[in-house]
Design a protein around this motif. Structure first.
Motif, mmCIF file in Angstrom:
data_model
loop_
_atom_site.group_PDB
_atom_site.id
_atom_site.type_symbol
_atom_site.label_atom_id
_atom_site.label_comp_id
_atom_site.label_asym_id
_atom_site.label_seq_id
_atom_site.Cartn_x
_atom_site.Cartn_y
_atom_site.Cartn_z
ATOM 1 N N UNK A 39 48.874 -50.238 20.485
ATOM 2 C CA UNK A 39 48.485 -49.789 22.073
ATOM 3 C C UNK A 39 49.264 -50.632 22.951
ATOM 4 N N UNK A 40 50.078 -51.532 22.400
ATOM 5 C CA UNK A 40 50.869 -52.344 23.599
ATOM 6 C C UNK A 40 52.061 -51.776 23.746
ATOM 7 N N UNK A 41 52.800 -50.743 22.939
ATOM 8 C CA UNK A 41 54.187 -50.200 23.188
ATOM 9 C C UNK A 41 53.979 -49.002 24.051
ATOM 10 N N UNK A 42 54.925 -49.110 25.051
ATOM 11 C CA UNK A 42 55.112 -48.014 25.842
ATOM 12 C C UNK A 42 56.528 -47.767 26.091
ATOM 13 N N UNK A 43 57.020 -46.797 25.349
ATOM 14 C CA UNK A 43 58.407 -46.398 25.432
ATOM 15 C C UNK A 43 58.814 -45.533 26.500
ATOM 16 N N UNK A 44 59.933 -45.809 27.099
ATOM 17 C CA UNK A 44 60.330 -45.048 28.416
ATOM 18 C C UNK A 44 61.757 -44.482 28.100
ATOM 19 N N UNK A 45 62.137 -43.490 27.639
ATOM 20 C CA UNK A 45 63.207 -43.014 27.017
ATOM 21 C C UNK A 45 64.552 -42.913 27.846
ATOM 22 N N UNK A 46 64.484 -42.826 29.307
ATOM 23 C CA UNK A 46 65.437 -42.554 30.007
ATOM 24 C C UNK A 46 66.443 -43.738 30.102
ATOM 25 N N UNK A 47 67.924 -43.421 30.157
ATOM 26 C CA UNK A 47 68.724 -44.298 30.134
ATOM 27 C C UNK A 47 69.420 -44.651 31.761
ATOM 28 N N UNK A 107 52.504 -60.191 23.797
ATOM 29 C CA UNK A 107 52.502 -59.375 25.189
ATOM 30 C C UNK A 107 51.386 -58.399 25.092
ATOM 31 N N UNK A 108 50.673 -58.134 26.312
ATOM 32 C CA UNK A 108 49.676 -57.078 26.604
ATOM 33 C C UNK A 108 50.469 -55.775 26.634
ATOM 34 N N UNK A 109 51.674 -55.726 26.971
ATOM 35 C CA UNK A 109 52.394 -54.370 27.241
ATOM 36 C C UNK A 109 53.866 -54.621 27.234
ATOM 37 N N UNK A 110 54.427 -53.764 25.915
ATOM 38 C CA UNK A 110 55.872 -53.760 26.038
ATOM 39 C C UNK A 110 56.508 -52.545 26.574
ATOM 40 N N UNK A 111 57.603 -52.748 27.517
ATOM 41 C CA UNK A 111 57.998 -51.451 28.221
ATOM 42 C C UNK A 111 59.394 -51.115 28.203
ATOM 43 N N UNK A 112 60.062 -50.351 27.929
ATOM 44 C CA UNK A 112 61.511 -50.079 27.599
ATOM 45 C C UNK A 112 61.739 -49.149 26.892
ATOM 46 N N UNK A 113 63.226 -48.906 26.721
ATOM 47 C CA UNK A 113 63.684 -47.875 25.855
ATOM 48 C C UNK A 113 63.702 -48.104 24.208
ATOM 49 N N UNK A 114 63.427 -49.437 24.059
ATOM 50 C CA UNK A 114 63.340 -49.908 22.623
ATOM 51 C C UNK A 114 64.503 -50.154 21.819
ATOM 52 N N UNK A 115 65.656 -50.023 22.561
ATOM 53 C CA UNK A 115 66.798 -50.269 21.876
ATOM 54 C C UNK A 115 67.090 -51.625 21.302
ATOM 55 N N UNK A 116 66.422 -52.655 21.843
ATOM 56 C CA UNK A 116 66.534 -54.019 21.680
ATOM 57 C C UNK A 116 65.430 -54.463 20.987
ATOM 58 N N UNK A 117 64.784 -53.606 20.474
ATOM 59 C CA UNK A 117 63.413 -54.187 19.820
ATOM 60 C C UNK A 117 63.191 -53.591 18.245
ATOM 61 N N UNK A 118 63.607 -54.860 17.517
ATOM 62 C CA UNK A 118 64.012 -54.361 16.161
ATOM 63 C C UNK A 118 62.647 -53.854 15.430
ATOM 64 N N UNK A 119 62.463 -53.331 14.314
ATOM 65 C CA UNK A 119 61.478 -52.641 13.865
ATOM 66 C C UNK A 119 60.324 -53.435 13.103
ATOM 67 N N UNK A 120 60.887 -54.536 12.755
ATOM 68 C CA UNK A 120 60.046 -55.600 12.281
ATOM 69 C C UNK A 120 59.161 -56.158 13.513
ATOM 70 N N UNK A 121 59.833 -56.433 14.572
ATOM 71 C CA UNK A 121 59.064 -56.891 15.654
ATOM 72 C C UNK A 121 57.800 -55.805 16.039
ATOM 73 N N UNK A 122 58.307 -54.498 16.154
ATOM 74 C CA UNK A 122 57.280 -53.686 16.485
ATOM 75 C C UNK A 122 55.970 -53.741 15.540
ATOM 76 N N UNK A 123 56.395 -53.827 14.437
ATOM 77 C CA UNK A 123 55.273 -53.835 13.348
ATOM 78 C C UNK A 123 54.381 -54.941 13.396
ATOM 79 N N UNK A 124 54.761 -56.198 14.344
ATOM 80 C CA UNK A 124 53.776 -57.229 14.768
ATOM 81 C C UNK A 124 53.205 -57.206 15.931
#
Length: 228
Positions: free
Chosen positions: A73-81, A52-69
């Motif tokens: 510059x494609x990771x855009x965390x949005x912290x609000x719940x 994906x060109x961009x990944x958007x979300x709070x990242x509570x469902x994004x495993x660390x090993x996937x983030x590493x792949x």
């Protein structure tokens, strides 16, 4: 105000972490080749061989090993719940249309949340792709080449009226409401025209009409830029 993360002059595909309908991701990418993901949707994207060109979300469902792949510059965390990752992503995407896959399927609560998100108002119109149907917020008159006998459903997320041509049971003069009359399991008699009279009406039509639905709902951002 939400800061835009993805801005495109062509429709984009947004993948979520829910159940992917058969062939839906590839069908969406054929119409909208730029890919974004809502949080854990990046897992499904990578599993299908797409980054994906961009990944958007709070990242509570994004495993660390996937983030590493993923490219940093494609990771855009949005912290609000206070909103779903689907809503977070749509509020930060500007495009003629968004084709959303992976937001329907296994969990009913996720599906209800996705329907709620569709009518919230976002920079781009969105089409949810399911196993046999596509779902979109009917905000203006649309015409679709439906065939006689095809199931056409209209579900009100709030009290709303509208008009129709090409439905076995026309909706003109009806006041629909989630607490009263709804419009599911109607049938087309042929080519279809649906005209909402106010916001809040979801249209649910056969998936084979996906390309026509995208053409009917998409914004002409290029025309807006040319005028500007």
């Amino acid at each position: 105000m939400n800061h835009l993360i993805v801005e495109e002059l062509e429709p984009i595909t947004l993948v979520g972490g829910g159940e992917l309908a058969s062939g839906a991701l590839e069908e969406a990418l054929a119409l909208a080749p730029v890919l974004a993901a809502a949080d854990g949707g990046a897992v499904a994207a990578l599993a299908a061989g797409h980054v994906p060109q961009a990944v958007i979300g709070d990242f509570d469902s994004l495993p660390g090993d996937v983030r590493g792949r993923l490219p940093p510059g494609s990771l855009f965390p949005v912290a609000e719940q206070d909103s779903t990752d689907f809503d977070k992503a749509l509020r930060r995407i500007a495009a003629p249309a968004v084709l959303a896959v992976g937001f329907l399927g296994a969990r009913v609560d996720h599906q209800l949340a996705a329907f709620n998100t569709l009518v919230q108002g976002h920079p781009a119109p969105c089409v949810l792709i399911g196993e046999t149907e596509v779902i979109f917020h009917l905000t203006h008159a649309v015409e679709l080449p439906a065939e006689a006998g095809e199931v056409i459903s209209l579900f009100p997320m709030q009290e709303v009226t509208g008009r129709s041509e090409g439905l076995e049971w026309p909706i003109g003069g009806l006041r629909m409401s989630p607490m009263g009359r709804i419009g599911t399991s109607n049938r087309a008699t042929g080519p279809l025209r649906l005209v909402p009279e106010g916001p809040g009406l979801l249209a649910i039509v056969p998936r084979r009409l996906l390309a026509e639905v995208v053409a009917a709902v998409r914004l002409d951002l290029g025309q807006d830029l040319r005028r500007g």
